[in-house]
Design a protein around this motif. Structure first.
Motif, PDB file in Angstrom:
ATOM      1  N   SER A 254       0.816  -1.209   0.000  1.00 40.26           N
ATOM      2  CA  SER A 254       0.000   0.000   0.000  1.00 40.26           C
ATOM      3  C   SER A 254       0.853   1.264   0.000  1.00 40.26           C
ATOM      4  CB  SER A 254      -0.934   0.018   1.211  1.00 40.26           C
ATOM      5  OG  SER A 254      -1.828  -1.060   1.180  1.00 40.26           O
ATOM      6  N   CYS A 255       1.948   1.240   0.737  1.00 42.06           N
ATOM      7  CA  CYS A 255       2.816   2.414   0.828  1.00 42.06           C
ATOM      8  C   CYS A 255       4.016   2.346  -0.109  1.00 42.06           C
ATOM      9  CB  CYS A 255       3.309   2.592   2.259  1.00 42.06           C
ATOM     10  SG  CYS A 255       2.019   3.092   3.421  1.00 42.06           S
ATOM     11  N   HIS A 256       4.508   1.147  -0.366  1.00 43.14           N
ATOM     12  CA  HIS A 256       5.784   1.035  -1.076  1.00 43.14           C
ATOM     13  C   HIS A 256       5.659   0.714  -2.558  1.00 43.14           C
ATOM     14  CE1 HIS A 256       8.265   1.485   2.514  1.00 43.14           C
ATOM     15  NE2 HIS A 256       7.329   0.783   3.147  1.00 43.14           N
ATOM     16  N   GLN A 257       4.448   0.430  -3.045  1.00 47.21           N
ATOM     17  CA  GLN A 257       4.285   0.271  -4.485  1.00 47.21           C
ATOM     18  C   GLN A 257       4.423   1.635  -5.148  1.00 47.21           C
ATOM     19  OE1 GLN A 257       0.298  -1.333  -4.433  1.00 47.21           O
ATOM     20  NE2 GLN A 257      -0.611   0.615  -5.011  1.00 47.21           N
ATOM     21  N   PRO A 258       4.801   1.686  -6.421  1.00 46.43           N
ATOM     22  CA  PRO A 258       4.918   2.992  -7.085  1.00 46.43           C
ATOM     23  C   PRO A 258       3.562   3.658  -7.249  1.00 46.43           C
ATOM     24  CG  PRO A 258       5.256   1.187  -8.646  1.00 46.43           C
ATOM     25  CD  PRO A 258       5.197   0.566  -7.288  1.00 46.43           C
ATOM     26  N   GLU A 259       3.582   4.964  -7.475  1.00 45.94           N
ATOM     27  CA  GLU A 259       2.349   5.706  -7.705  1.00 45.94           C
ATOM     28  C   GLU A 259       1.589   5.104  -8.879  1.00 45.94           C
ATOM     29  OE1 GLU A 259       0.934   8.132  -6.161  1.00 45.94           O
ATOM     30  OE2 GLU A 259       2.430   9.226  -4.987  1.00 45.94           O
TER      31      GLU A 259
ATOM     32  N   ARG B 225       2.104  -3.879  -8.549  1.00 52.04           N
ATOM     33  CA  ARG B 225       1.929  -3.676  -7.115  1.00 52.04           C
ATOM     34  C   ARG B 225       3.040  -4.328  -6.303  1.00 52.04           C
ATOM     35  NH1 ARG B 225      -1.933  -5.592  -4.069  1.00 52.04           N
ATOM     36  NH2 ARG B 225      -1.811  -3.869  -2.590  1.00 52.04           N
ATOM     37  N   LEU B 226       3.652  -5.368  -6.850  1.00 49.41           N
ATOM     38  CA  LEU B 226       4.700  -6.073  -6.110  1.00 49.41           C
ATOM     39  C   LEU B 226       6.094  -5.563  -6.457  1.00 49.41           C
ATOM     40  CD1 LEU B 226       3.347  -9.739  -6.118  1.00 49.41           C
ATOM     41  CD2 LEU B 226       3.085  -7.961  -4.380  1.00 49.41           C
ATOM     42  N   VAL B 227       6.169  -4.510  -7.269  1.00 50.03           N
ATOM     43  CA  VAL B 227       7.451  -3.847  -7.507  1.00 50.03           C
ATOM     44  C   VAL B 227       7.554  -2.725  -6.480  1.00 50.03           C
ATOM     45  CG1 VAL B 227       8.891  -2.605  -9.154  1.00 50.03           C
ATOM     46  CG2 VAL B 227       7.318  -4.388  -9.963  1.00 50.03           C
ATOM     47  N   LEU B 228       8.220  -2.996  -5.401  1.00 51.12           N
ATOM     48  CA  LEU B 228       8.168  -2.115  -4.225  1.00 51.12           C
ATOM     49  C   LEU B 228       9.239  -1.025  -4.302  1.00 51.12           C
ATOM     50  CD1 LEU B 228       7.632  -4.917  -1.567  1.00 51.12           C
ATOM     51  CD2 LEU B 228       5.899  -3.621  -2.820  1.00 51.12           C
ATOM     52  N   SER B 229       9.154  -0.234  -5.377  1.00 52.65           N
ATOM     53  CA  SER B 229      10.183   0.779  -5.634  1.00 52.65           C
ATOM     54  C   SER B 229       9.968   2.056  -4.841  1.00 52.65           C
ATOM     55  CB  SER B 229      10.209   1.105  -7.125  1.00 52.65           C
ATOM     56  OG  SER B 229       8.927   1.524  -7.574  1.00 52.65           O
ATOM     57  N   GLY B 230       8.839   2.190  -4.141  1.00 53.72           N
ATOM     58  CA  GLY B 230       8.603   3.358  -3.305  1.00 53.72           C
ATOM     59  C   GLY B 230       8.276   4.603  -4.102  1.00 53.72           C
ATOM     60  N   GLY B 231       8.396   5.739  -3.434  1.00 55.54           N
ATOM     61  CA  GLY B 231       8.187   7.019  -4.097  1.00 55.54           C
ATOM     62  C   GLY B 231       6.913   7.735  -3.711  1.00 55.54           C
ATOM     63  N   GLN B 232       5.921   7.008  -3.164  1.00 57.62           N
ATOM     64  CA  GLN B 232       4.722   7.715  -2.723  1.00 57.62           C
ATOM     65  C   GLN B 232       5.084   8.713  -1.624  1.00 57.62           C
ATOM     66  OE1 GLN B 232       0.955   5.539  -2.173  1.00 57.62           O
ATOM     67  NE2 GLN B 232       2.094   3.662  -2.646  1.00 57.62           N
ATOM     68  N   ARG B 233       4.383   9.854  -1.635  1.00 55.63           N
ATOM     69  CA  ARG B 233       4.697  10.903  -0.672  1.00 55.63           C
ATOM     70  C   ARG B 233       3.546  11.067   0.320  1.00 55.63           C
ATOM     71  NH1 ARG B 233       9.362  12.926  -2.202  1.00 55.63           N
ATOM     72  NH2 ARG B 233       9.321  14.609  -0.677  1.00 55.63           N
TER      73      ARG B 233
ATOM     74  N   PRO C  16      10.347   4.635   0.929  1.00 56.33           N
ATOM     75  CA  PRO C  16      11.585   4.165   0.312  1.00 56.33           C
ATOM     76  C   PRO C  16      11.375   2.919  -0.543  1.00 56.33           C
ATOM     77  CG  PRO C  16      11.493   3.444   2.574  1.00 56.33           C
ATOM     78  CD  PRO C  16      10.289   4.317   2.365  1.00 56.33           C
ATOM     79  N   ASN C  17      12.369   2.620  -1.317  1.00 53.35           N
ATOM     80  CA  ASN C  17      12.429   1.387  -2.103  1.00 53.35           C
ATOM     81  C   ASN C  17      12.706   0.231  -1.142  1.00 53.35           C
ATOM     82  OD1 ASN C  17      13.329  -0.779  -3.731  1.00 53.35           O
ATOM     83  ND2 ASN C  17      14.218   0.589  -5.246  1.00 53.35           N
ATOM     84  N   ILE C  18      11.784  -0.739  -1.090  1.00 53.47           N
ATOM     85  CA  ILE C  18      12.024  -1.943  -0.277  1.00 53.47           C
ATOM     86  C   ILE C  18      11.998  -3.193  -1.153  1.00 53.47           C
ATOM     87  CG2 ILE C  18      11.144  -0.894   1.851  1.00 53.47           C
ATOM     88  CD1 ILE C  18       8.634  -2.747   1.481  1.00 53.47           C
ATOM     89  N   SER C  19      12.336  -2.990  -2.441  1.00 48.00           N
ATOM     90  CA  SER C  19      12.414  -4.140  -3.334  1.00 48.00           C
ATOM     91  C   SER C  19      13.648  -4.963  -2.982  1.00 48.00           C
ATOM     92  CB  SER C  19      12.478  -3.672  -4.794  1.00 48.00           C
ATOM     93  OG  SER C  19      13.785  -3.205  -5.117  1.00 48.00           O
ATOM     94  N   SER C  20      13.822  -6.068  -3.689  1.00 51.50           N
ATOM     95  CA  SER C  20      14.955  -6.954  -3.404  1.00 51.50           C
ATOM     96  C   SER C  20      16.250  -6.491  -4.048  1.00 51.50           C
ATOM     97  CB  SER C  20      14.620  -8.382  -3.866  1.00 51.50           C
ATOM     98  OG  SER C  20      14.311  -8.396  -5.251  1.00 51.50           O
TER      99      SER C  20
ATOM    100  N   LEU D 246       9.787 -11.335   0.907  1.00 49.08           N
ATOM    101  CA  LEU D 246      10.297 -10.138   0.236  1.00 49.08           C
ATOM    102  C   LEU D 246      11.457 -10.465  -0.700  1.00 49.08           C
ATOM    103  CD1 LEU D 246      10.212  -7.573   3.201  1.00 49.08           C
ATOM    104  CD2 LEU D 246       8.742  -7.567   1.167  1.00 49.08           C
ATOM    105  N   GLU D 247      12.234 -11.466  -0.342  1.00 51.36           N
ATOM    106  CA  GLU D 247      13.356 -11.862  -1.201  1.00 51.36           C
ATOM    107  C   GLU D 247      12.901 -12.445  -2.530  1.00 51.36           C
ATOM    108  OE1 GLU D 247      15.644 -14.444   1.424  1.00 51.36           O
ATOM    109  OE2 GLU D 247      17.183 -12.882   1.550  1.00 51.36           O
ATOM    110  N   THR D 248      11.638 -12.907  -2.610  1.00 54.92           N
ATOM    111  CA  THR D 248      11.127 -13.496  -3.847  1.00 54.92           C
ATOM    112  C   THR D 248      10.567 -12.443  -4.800  1.00 54.92           C
ATOM    113  OG1 THR D 248       8.813 -13.831  -3.120  1.00 54.92           O
ATOM    114  CG2 THR D 248      10.442 -15.512  -2.496  1.00 54.92           C
ATOM    115  N   LEU D 249      10.432 -11.194  -4.356  1.00 51.72           N
ATOM    116  CA  LEU D 249       9.800 -10.161  -5.175  1.00 51.72           C
ATOM    117  C   LEU D 249      10.821  -9.488  -6.090  1.00 51.72           C
ATOM    118  CD1 LEU D 249       7.382  -8.557  -2.556  1.00 51.72           C
ATOM    119  CD2 LEU D 249       6.939 -10.372  -4.224  1.00 51.72           C
ATOM    120  N   PRO D 250      10.341  -8.814  -7.153  1.00 57.41           N
ATOM    121  CA  PRO D 250      11.261  -8.243  -8.150  1.00 57.41           C
ATOM    122  C   PRO D 250      12.178  -7.172  -7.565  1.00 57.41           C
ATOM    123  CG  PRO D 250       8.981  -8.193  -8.929  1.00 57.41           C
ATOM    124  CD  PRO D 250       8.928  -8.591  -7.501  1.00 57.41           C
ATOM    125  N   ALA D 251      13.381  -7.127  -8.073  1.00 57.37           N
ATOM    126  CA  ALA D 251      14.321  -6.056  -7.724  1.00 57.37           C
ATOM    127  C   ALA D 251      14.057  -4.856  -8.623  1.00 57.37           C
ATOM    128  CB  ALA D 251      15.755  -6.536  -7.887  1.00 57.37           C
TER     129      ALA D 251
END
Length: 295
Positions: A53-58, A65-73, A84-88, A141-146
């Protein structure tokens, strides 16, 4: 001159004690020793904790949704924080973190580099999570995309930009005690864990004091203004919350209210997460809500 020297020594002692008491805390590796990671359970923890909800991109779609690159403000009275980016990714994300690093972040609000995290990262709730669930979450989390997207900077003015002061905030407000006490049924215990720990529902639905600490007691889950300044989060205590347990379970599943409205805003993302949980978990959350208010 002697009294000046003594005063200076006393001041140094007070500062040293204060810095020691408010230092970033971590736990030793033996805390997680012997725990075998279960990525399947980690996936359930991931959804219950609302990580995407917080760490997926805008404007993420189902595919991203599972690319946890962050960026939401997230605007607040203390400044605007960027997820922040919490991807692998081992450089831009948290791919280089150990399970203990994740535990210290979630339980103590401490980074692997030994810095305080701002409590916009809801470790005030996550501190109640069980070690096994954290180990399992790390495995999932280790199984999700970097993703190599660099972290965006927070926009936090002085004095809130001084992270050292966060140690004092933690002394005042960070503890792992349960808010709902008493002799609870197994369903209510599960609901309490999902609401107060992983789901961190109170972070939005409970009011805060001037220092940003959550109010408890009769104020717990009684609604709160939106920190972004637009509207408010609803009161989940009676009589404002008049929905039945079955109404709540349906809402957590489909997003539809008893009045045939639908969840909107950030709550729509929360429903997306809750819909992945077993129905028994959604029922446990509903039971917790209907057990409010607290004395």
């Amino acid at each position: 001159m002697r009294w000046l020297v003594r005063l200076a020594i006393l001041a140094l002692i007070v500062v040293a004690v204060g810095l020691w008491l408010t230092r970033p805390r971590t736990d030793a590796p033996d805390l997680l020793a012997g725990l075998v990671p279960d990525a399947d359970n980690g996936e359930q923890v991931f959804h219950a904790a609302g990580c995407a909800s917080c760490h997926q991109p805008e404007k993420a779609t189902d595919e991203t949704r599972l690319v946890l690159s962050g960026g939401q403000r997230f605007p607040s009275p203390f400044g605007t924080f960027a997820a922040p980016n919490i991807s692998s990714d081992p450089e831009a994300g948290i791919g280089g973190w150990s399970a203990l690093d994740l535990w210290n972040a979630l339980h103590h609000g401490t980074s692997p580099e030994g810095r305080h995290y701002y409590p916009v990262f809801p470790y005030g709730s996550y501190t109640r999570m069980a070690p096994q669930d954290v180990v399992d979450l790390h495995a999932f989390l280790e199984t999700l995309p970097a993703d190599p997207t660099p972290n965006a900077a927070h926009d936090v003015p002085f004095p809130f930009s001084m992270r050292t002061a966060l140690g004092g905030w933690k002394l005042l407000f960070l503890n792992d005690d349960w808010v709902m006490q008493g002799d609870l049924s197994p369903q209510l215990e599960r609901g309490r864990y999902l609401v107060e720990a992983m789901g961190h529902c109170a972070e939005c639905h409970s009011p805060r004091n001037l220092l940003g600490g959550l109010k408890t007691g009769a104020d717990w889950m009684s609604g709160a203004p939106n920190p972004a300044g637009r509207g408010s989060f609803p009161d989940l205590t009676p009589p404002e919350m008049s929905w039945s347990e079955s109404d709540l379970v349906e809402y957590f599943t489909s997003g539809f209210t008893p009045d045939f409205d639908t969840a909107g805003g950030h709550m729509a993302l929360v429903v997306e997460n809750l819909a992945h949980l077993p129905e028994a978990d959604r029922a446990a959350i509903a039971a917790y809500v209907k057990a409010l208010p607290l004395d």
